[in-house]
Design a protein around this motif. Structure first.
Motif, short mmCIF file in Angstrom:
data_model
loop_
_atom_site.label_atom_id
_atom_site.label_comp_id
_atom_site.label_asym_id
_atom_site.label_seq_id
_atom_site.Cartn_x
_atom_site.Cartn_y
_atom_site.Cartn_z
N HIS A 112 37.10 57.97 35.21
CA HIS A 112 38.26 58.47 36.03
C HIS A 112 38.53 57.64 36.97
N ARG A 113 38.50 56.47 36.75
CA ARG A 113 38.36 55.13 37.82
C ARG A 113 39.81 55.12 38.63
N GLU A 114 40.94 55.48 37.75
CA GLU A 114 42.09 55.48 38.21
C GLU A 114 42.61 56.26 39.34
N PHE A 115 42.31 57.60 38.83
CA PHE A 115 42.61 58.75 39.74
C PHE A 115 41.63 58.64 40.99
N HIS A 117 40.28 56.02 42.44
CA HIS A 117 40.93 55.29 43.36
C HIS A 117 41.96 55.61 44.09
N TYR A 118 42.73 56.54 43.41
CA TYR A 118 43.90 57.18 44.19
C TYR A 118 43.50 58.24 45.36
#
Length: 276
Positions: A112-115, A117-118
């Motif tokens: 879930h790296r994209e969220f 980082h968000y």
């Protein structure tokens, strides 16, 4: 109502804090899990009764307040799972088990790296979508999934709670590994933070050798392999052969201290910008 919701979370955290390091750890984790569940029910009833004054208040609640409380429950739930399966035997067997658990938890952040980082950047651009109640798909991979409903959940508040819980759990497990190597280390101290080395492995080895050469740790009495092991645990970065890596670093013709030079320039630039 905003302060009432926050007060419930603080009340639960104070109750959890008074129970730390008392009795069997597994029994404590089980007890704390039940305590958190009780407060989640209280928080849910309050939200369903009083709601929110504005959309911004709602988004902040589901981004910060609710995940903070739920994360405690997830933390104790997972800690209970880990400790009930903790192997008996020599320290190496225990360390291998803890490392495996940490790797699985790290894999969740990668998945879930994209969220993630968000969330870590504190971005708010999509908060209206992520943290406003509505007819959206809800993240269900939580031991508290049965509390999820359209009036008390958003698509991503459960995911934030998992991030919080897993960061804390990774720190706890790292601390346990350290105590396997240093049994006299006092329990109850702050857990190691969730940090991941995102630079080059050679950069980390260059830093380790620099600290060892400068005799900056334990008055110069710390062995190189001890320092390397500490960095492995802190950053979850395997360093199977620091000696061979150091030979490669020495073989650089143009910039043998490339990473240290980069650190120096980065720090000087930051100092310069701070003076502006």
């Amino acid at each position: 109502m905003k302060t009432h919701y926050q007060r419930l979370v603080l009340e639960c955290e104070r109750a959890l804090e008074t129970l730390q390091d008392k009795g069997d750890v597994i029994a404590l984790a089980e007890h704390n899990l039940l305590l958190v569940k009780t407060y989640i029910q209280k928080l849910r009833k309050a939200v369903l009764r009083f709601g929110f004054a504005t959309e911004e208040e709602e988004q902040l609640f589901f981004k910060k307040t609710k995940p903070r409380l739920v994360s405690h429950g997830i933390y104790y739930y997972r800690l209970f799972e880990v400790l009930t399966r903790y192997p008996q035997g020599n320290p190496q067997k225990k360390e291998d088990y803890l490392q495996l658990v940490i790797e699985k938890l790290q894999g969740f952040f990668q998945e879930h790296r994209e969220f993630y980082h968000y969330y870590r950047r504190g971005t708010t651009l999509f908060d209206e979508y992520y943290f406003t109640r509505g007819e959206r798909e809800v993240f269900l991979h939580s031991p508290f999934a049965f509390y999820l409903d359209a009036n008390f959940s958003t698509s991503h508040d459960g995911l934030v709670a998992l991030f919080m819980a897993y960061e804390r759990l990774i720190g706890n497990l790292k601390e346990r590994i350290v105590r396997l190597h240093h049994p006299k280390r006092q329990k109850g101290g702050s857990s190691l933070p969730h940090l991941t080395w995102t630079g080059q492995k050679t950069d980390l080895v260059e830093l380790i050798y620099s600290l060892h050469s400068a005799q900056s740790i334990n008055d110069g009495q710390a062995e190189l392999k001890e320092i390397a092991k500490a960095f492995e645990l802190l950053f979850q970065q395997p360093l199977p052969d620091v000696y061979r890596t150091f030979i490669e670093i020495r073989g650089r013709k143009l910039a043998p201290t490339k990473y240290l030079d980069h650190l120096k320039q980065s720090l000087k630039r930051r100092m310069y910008e701070a003076d502006e």
